[in-house]
Design an enzyme around this catalytic site. Structure first.
Site, PDB file in Angstrom:
ATOM      1  N   LEU A 113      18.166  -6.231  -3.182  1.00  0.00           N
ATOM      2  CA  LEU A 113      19.338  -6.077  -4.028  1.00  0.00           C
ATOM      3  C   LEU A 113      20.542  -5.548  -3.248  1.00  0.00           C
ATOM      4  O   LEU A 113      21.686  -5.780  -3.625  1.00  0.00           O
ATOM      5  CB  LEU A 113      19.008  -5.142  -5.189  1.00  0.00           C
ATOM      6  CG  LEU A 113      19.945  -5.127  -6.384  1.00  0.00           C
ATOM      7  CD1 LEU A 113      20.108  -6.520  -6.965  1.00  0.00           C
ATOM      8  CD2 LEU A 113      19.424  -4.167  -7.454  1.00  0.00           C
ATOM      9  N   GLY A 114      20.286  -4.827  -2.159  1.00  0.00           N
ATOM     10  CA  GLY A 114      21.379  -4.329  -1.326  1.00  0.00           C
ATOM     11  C   GLY A 114      22.069  -3.104  -1.886  1.00  0.00           C
ATOM     12  O   GLY A 114      23.301  -2.996  -1.820  1.00  0.00           O
ATOM     13  N   VAL A 115      21.284  -2.179  -2.453  1.00  0.00           N
ATOM     14  CA  VAL A 115      21.856  -0.959  -3.017  1.00  0.00           C
ATOM     15  C   VAL A 115      21.092   0.260  -2.523  1.00  0.00           C
ATOM     16  O   VAL A 115      19.946   0.160  -2.094  1.00  0.00           O
ATOM     17  CB  VAL A 115      21.829  -0.982  -4.568  1.00  0.00           C
ATOM     18  CG1 VAL A 115      22.672  -2.118  -5.106  1.00  0.00           C
ATOM     19  CG2 VAL A 115      20.388  -1.077  -5.087  1.00  0.00           C
ATOM     20  N   ASP A 141       0.623  -0.915   3.467  1.00  0.00           N
ATOM     21  CA  ASP A 141      -0.582  -0.640   4.248  1.00  0.00           C
ATOM     22  C   ASP A 141      -1.627  -1.747   4.069  1.00  0.00           C
ATOM     23  O   ASP A 141      -2.812  -1.481   3.896  1.00  0.00           O
ATOM     24  CB  ASP A 141      -1.184   0.719   3.864  1.00  0.00           C
ATOM     25  CG  ASP A 141      -2.220   1.199   4.885  1.00  0.00           C
ATOM     26  OD1 ASP A 141      -2.184   0.722   6.039  1.00  0.00           O
ATOM     27  OD2 ASP A 141      -3.073   2.036   4.528  1.00  0.00           O
ATOM     28  N   HIS A 195      -3.611   0.456   8.499  1.00  0.00           N
ATOM     29  CA  HIS A 195      -3.950   1.596   9.361  1.00  0.00           C
ATOM     30  C   HIS A 195      -5.344   1.471   9.970  1.00  0.00           C
ATOM     31  O   HIS A 195      -5.670   2.178  10.929  1.00  0.00           O
ATOM     32  CB  HIS A 195      -3.809   2.930   8.600  1.00  0.00           C
ATOM     33  CG  HIS A 195      -4.903   3.240   7.629  1.00  0.00           C
ATOM     34  ND1 HIS A 195      -4.789   2.999   6.281  1.00  0.00           N
ATOM     35  CD2 HIS A 195      -6.123   3.782   7.805  1.00  0.00           C
ATOM     36  CE1 HIS A 195      -5.885   3.402   5.670  1.00  0.00           C
ATOM     37  NE2 HIS A 195      -6.720   3.879   6.581  1.00  0.00           N
ATOM     38  N   GLY A 203     -13.649   5.545   6.416  1.00  0.00           N
ATOM     39  CA  GLY A 203     -14.356   4.307   6.712  1.00  0.00           C
ATOM     40  C   GLY A 203     -14.346   3.348   5.534  1.00  0.00           C
ATOM     41  O   GLY A 203     -14.615   2.162   5.683  1.00  0.00           O
ATOM     42  N   ASN A 204     -14.049   3.870   4.324  1.00  0.00           N
ATOM     43  CA  ASN A 204     -13.912   3.005   3.153  1.00  0.00           C
ATOM     44  C   ASN A 204     -12.554   2.310   3.110  1.00  0.00           C
ATOM     45  O   ASN A 204     -12.341   1.386   2.325  1.00  0.00           O
ATOM     46  CB  ASN A 204     -14.059   3.803   1.853  1.00  0.00           C
ATOM     47  CG  ASN A 204     -15.500   3.971   1.426  1.00  0.00           C
ATOM     48  OD1 ASN A 204     -16.060   5.055   1.533  1.00  0.00           O
ATOM     49  ND2 ASN A 204     -16.118   2.898   0.955  1.00  0.00           N
ATOM     50  N   SER A 205     -11.609   2.764   3.926  1.00  0.00           N
ATOM     51  CA  SER A 205     -10.262   2.199   3.903  1.00  0.00           C
ATOM     52  C   SER A 205     -10.289   0.692   4.108  1.00  0.00           C
ATOM     53  O   SER A 205     -10.913   0.193   5.045  1.00  0.00           O
ATOM     54  CB  SER A 205      -9.401   2.840   5.001  1.00  0.00           C
ATOM     55  OG  SER A 205      -9.117   4.173   4.699  1.00  0.00           O
ATOM     56  N   ILE A 244      19.845   3.968  -4.035  1.00  0.00           N
ATOM     57  CA  ILE A 244      19.625   4.502  -5.369  1.00  0.00           C
ATOM     58  C   ILE A 244      19.153   5.949  -5.331  1.00  0.00           C
ATOM     59  O   ILE A 244      18.721   6.454  -4.282  1.00  0.00           O
ATOM     60  CB  ILE A 244      18.597   3.655  -6.146  1.00  0.00           C
ATOM     61  CG1 ILE A 244      17.245   3.636  -5.389  1.00  0.00           C
ATOM     62  CG2 ILE A 244      19.105   2.256  -6.383  1.00  0.00           C
ATOM     63  CD1 ILE A 244      16.143   2.917  -6.148  1.00  0.00           C
TER      64      ILE A 244
END
Length: 506
Positions: free
Chosen positions: A290-292, A160, A130, A233-235, A294
């Site tokens: 995994l194709g599920v 992120d 971001h 600004g710390n991001s 949940i």
């Protein structure tokens, strides 16, 4: 001369004092506090060796249109007390930060963040996605005042994280290493270095306040919470342990004012390392799949499945063409362990699967109809799976055969009808959906409490398929005879998306 009675009293007092001292000496060690109970004596040496590897990230973006709002990543003007000696400094800084609007209505918006060098030889810099999202230009500013243009190598919106590259020949770089975030405990001292409000390299110290935080920012939330001051600004900046290793990437705060209130969140190194390595090597992530579909295992669902405790991830659906589409895992199964790692909560499964290599064959422990068993699964690639899932959701609906008669039954506050051409047309139910359709739900009924609505289709009850109103009635009656308090229903939406609900039968 001291009298005998007085001497005896003094001796008793002396003996009592000696006894008290001995008791105190024996008890005292249990109250001795650690040497660092008041915090580390100083982090000056540690900070001095790390500041060179922590950078400020400056981005610019041209936004067209007059009167447009400010970039949400742009640094806001801090609210300062009237007459503050810093007022002139901030006025000048934010004036420069917002300059650039031309007569044509375009505005050059700047935003600031933090980052850190992880590979000095290749010029690899890590920050938050971001921080650099939609940027036209990215510049990396070092603690000695030098600046380098950066190119974007790759981003991952799910965690992120973004990876940048600068020219390592243009400047001698200092790098830091990732540490083991799993070893960090609540109460351990940590240090954050970043670029709050564009002020440049700023060092703050605190402790780890909590671990495994889920703040609903993405599918793999597992944040480290810290009270080390983290501000706008710390991001993208690093969170260090007291050995100078990066154990987290500072990425979010909770604050009503935009400033630090001691609740900050960092992406743990355990998650970040794999993402950074993949972005640096491939420019993209390559996660296991995994194709599920949940959902959580609630107490009611656990009771309905015959499980002693509510744990694991309940399989609500299987994506066609996915890794387990051949029946290795079925709807209604509960995954309790994946590749040797326990799945305690639903959110544990997506993370451990994503961290696994594509193409790896893993053992998955499931509970199926109350029986624990192990199945072998070869993982696909998540990025390919997302495209497959999108294509499956976009399939057109087809008409079914016409002419069947509608039979109805009433159970648990629901009116159940046959799924035929008439009910498919009435509720817009896709051709591939099968079962018994809910045509009405009584107000304040057990079904209404669970959010069941007309048009949903009951496909299974207690993990057994149903297709007619009579089968629904029979299954509910059988469960009551078995002394079950709840009925576990698998419901399909009109497009075929599955979910499980439990309904009280008392």
């Amino acid at each position: 001369m001291i009298s005998t009675p007085l001497l005896r009293a003094m001796r008793k007092a002396s003996l009592a004092a000696t006894t008290a001292l001995m008791i105190g000496a024996a008890v005292a060690p249990s109250f001795v506090t650690p040497a660092l109970a008041q915090g580390p004596e100083s982090v000056a040496n540690l900070a001095e060796g790390l500041l060179g590897a922590v950078v400020n990230i400056s981005t610019s973006q041209t936004v067209k249109g007059s009167g447009g709002g400010e970039d949400e990543n742009a640094v806001p003007m801090p609210q300062l007390p009237e007459g503050s000696p810093f007022q002139d400094f901030f006025d000048e800084f934010f004036k420069k930060n917002r300059e650039g609007q031309d007569n044509g209505g375009s505005q050059k918006v700047q935003s600031l963040g933090s980052g850190f060098v992880v590979d000095a030889e290749k010029g690899i810099v890590v920050t938050n996605n971001h921080v650099i999202a939609d940027a036209d230009e990215i510049e990396v500013n070092f603690s000695d005042g030098s600046k380098l243009k950066a190119e974007l190598v790759g981003t991952d919106t799910k965690t992120d994280i973004a990876v940048l590259k600068v020219d390592p020949k243009a400047k001698k770089l200092t790098a830091v290493k990732f540490g083991d975030s799993d070893k960090m405990r609540i109460g351990d001292w940590v240090m954050a270095i970043g670029n709050p409000f564009g002020l440049g390299g700023t060092v703050t110290v605190g402790i780890i306040s909590a671990r495994n935080r889920d703040i609903n920012s993405g599918p793999y939330d597992d944040f480290i919470q810290t009270d080390a001051a983290i501000n706008r600004g710390n991001s993208g900046g690093p969170l260090f342990n007291m050995e100078g290793q990066v154990i987290g990437i500072n990425t979010a705060i909770i604050s009503p004012s935009g400033g630090s209130i001691g609740i900050g969140f960092s992406i743990p190194a355990e998650i970040a390392v794999g993402v950074v390595n993949q972005l640096a090597e491939f420019g993209e992530t390559r996660r296991g799949w995994l194709g599920v579909r949940i959902q959580p295992v609630t107490d009611d669902i656990a009771e309905s499945l015959g499980m002693a405790t509510a744990k694991g991830a309940l399989i609500a659906g299987i994506i066609k063409g996915g890794p387990v589409d051949k029946g290795q895992i079925l709807p209604g199964d509960v995954v309790i362990k994946f590749d040797g790692r326990d799945v305690v909560e639903m959110r544990d499964l997506p993370r451990v699967v994503a961290e696994s290599p594509v193409g790896k064959a893993v053992d998955v422990v499931i509970v199926r109809k109350g029986v624990e068993q192990t199945v072998k699964v070869t993982l696909g690639r998540l990025e390919d799976g997302e495209k497959l899932a999108e294509g499956e959701a976009a399939k057109p609906e087809e008409d079914a055969d016409k002419g069947a008669e509608v039979a109805a039954a009433s159970v648990l506050g629901m009116t159940i009808g046959e799924l035929n051409a008439d009910t498919r047309a009435k509720f817009g139910i896709a051709a591939e959906v099968s079962g018994a359709v809910v045509t009405a739900v009584a107000k304040d009924s057990a079904a209404a409490e669970r959010g069941i609505v007309a048009g949903e289709v009951i496909t299974e009850i207690a993990q057994e398929s149903v297709s007619t109103p009579k089968e629904v009635m029979d299954r509910i009656a059988a469960l009551k005879e078995q002394g079950r308090k709840n009925a576990l229903l698998m419901l399909a939406s009109k497009t075929g998306e599955l979910r499980f609900v439990t309904i009280r039968m008392d």
